[in-house]
Motif scaffolding. Structure first.
Motif, short mmCIF file in Angstrom:
data_model
loop_
_atom_site.label_atom_id
_atom_site.label_comp_id
_atom_site.label_asym_id
_atom_site.label_seq_id
_atom_site.Cartn_x
_atom_site.Cartn_y
_atom_site.Cartn_z
N SER A 13 -38.79 -112.60 7.72
CA SER A 13 -38.84 -112.88 6.29
C SER A 13 -40.16 -113.58 5.98
O SER A 13 -40.67 -114.35 6.80
CB SER A 13 -37.67 -113.77 5.87
OG SER A 13 -36.45 -113.12 6.09
N TYR A 14 -40.68 -113.32 4.79
CA TYR A 14 -41.95 -113.91 4.36
C TYR A 14 -41.72 -114.65 3.04
O TYR A 14 -40.95 -114.19 2.21
CB TYR A 14 -43.00 -112.82 4.14
CG TYR A 14 -43.37 -112.11 5.41
CD1 TYR A 14 -42.64 -111.01 5.85
CD2 TYR A 14 -44.43 -112.55 6.17
CE1 TYR A 14 -42.98 -110.37 7.03
CE2 TYR A 14 -44.77 -111.91 7.35
CZ TYR A 14 -44.04 -110.83 7.78
OH TYR A 14 -44.37 -110.21 8.95
N GLN A 15 -42.40 -115.77 2.91
CA GLN A 15 -42.36 -116.48 1.64
C GLN A 15 -43.57 -117.37 1.49
O GLN A 15 -44.24 -117.68 2.47
CB GLN A 15 -41.07 -117.28 1.51
CG GLN A 15 -40.94 -118.45 2.46
CD GLN A 15 -39.61 -119.15 2.25
OE1 GLN A 15 -38.56 -118.51 2.30
NE2 GLN A 15 -39.65 -120.44 2.03
N SER A 16 -43.83 -117.76 0.25
CA SER A 16 -44.92 -118.70 -0.04
C SER A 16 -44.40 -120.10 0.22
O SER A 16 -43.23 -120.39 -0.01
CB SER A 16 -45.36 -118.58 -1.49
OG SER A 16 -45.93 -117.33 -1.71
N GLY A 17 -45.29 -120.95 0.71
CA GLY A 17 -44.90 -122.34 0.91
C GLY A 17 -45.47 -122.91 2.19
O GLY A 17 -46.34 -122.32 2.83
N ASP A 18 -44.95 -124.06 2.54
CA ASP A 18 -45.42 -124.84 3.68
C ASP A 18 -44.44 -124.69 4.85
O ASP A 18 -43.27 -125.04 4.72
CB ASP A 18 -45.52 -126.31 3.24
CG ASP A 18 -45.99 -127.25 4.32
OD1 ASP A 18 -46.18 -126.83 5.48
OD2 ASP A 18 -46.15 -128.44 4.00
N ALA A 19 -44.91 -124.20 5.97
CA ALA A 19 -44.04 -123.99 7.13
C ALA A 19 -43.50 -125.28 7.72
O ALA A 19 -42.56 -125.25 8.50
CB ALA A 19 -44.80 -123.21 8.21
N THR A 20 -44.06 -126.43 7.33
CA THR A 20 -43.53 -127.70 7.85
C THR A 20 -42.32 -128.18 7.04
O THR A 20 -41.72 -129.19 7.40
CB THR A 20 -44.59 -128.82 7.88
OG1 THR A 20 -44.97 -129.16 6.55
CG2 THR A 20 -45.79 -128.41 8.70
#
Length: 166
Positions: A13-20
């Motif tokens: 899955s892909y999304q915008s944002g911060d992986a932390t």
């Protein structure tokens, strides 16, 4: 936020944002690539260190004691940063600069590290969250990394979310 039961665990899955800051609840592993020189301070690790001091400290100790541990290309260090979160320091790049031999990324090492990550994630019933690993400072390409992630993680039912920073 509760884990989304409708997520297809066999797809990335892909999304915008911060992986932390994982967007689904439950146990989570923040995965990223490190170099084999013991250097920490550019790229995604800046965000990791801003949120948790433990992964950097553990990585530096792991490197300093490399003569007596498994620090090498393909190795993974799992660092607990909270009750539900681990950070996976995966050694997937040789050096930090491109040379005549190409970029620092080592796809075989990434593949080995992802295998270890898959085993740990499955045993922990954890989802995996990451930026597009290997495609920044390591000089890799997503068309080579994505199939490795699919083969090692998502095809085995491990939920994988890849974040693109806004």
């Amino acid at each position: 936020m509760a884990r989304e039961d409708t997520m297809d665990r066999t797809k990335i899955s892909y999304q915008s944002g911060d992986a932390t800051t994982p967007s689904i609840g439950g146990s989570a592993i923040i995965a990223h690539l490190c170099n084999d020189l013991g250097r920490w301070g550019k790229g995604f690790v800046v965000a990791v260190s801003a949120r948790w001091p433990e992964p950097e400290r553990a990585y530096r100790d792991w490197y300093r004691q490399r003569e007596s541990n498994d620090f090498a290309l393909g190795a993974v260090q799992f660092v607990r940063v909270s009750a539900d979160f681990h950070v996976a320091n995966m050694i997937g790049q040789h050096g930090i600069r491109s040379s005549a031999g190409g970029p620092p990324i080592r796809y075989e090492a990434v593949d080995q590290a992802l295998e270890r990550l898959a085993e740990f994630a499955a045993a922990s019933n954890a989802s995996v969250h990451m930026p597009r690993i290997g495609c920044g400072l390591a000089g890799g390409t997503w068309d080579r990394i994505e199939p490795l992630i699919h083969a090692r993680l998502s095809s085995r039912g491990v939920s994988v979310l890849v974040y693109d920073l806004d």
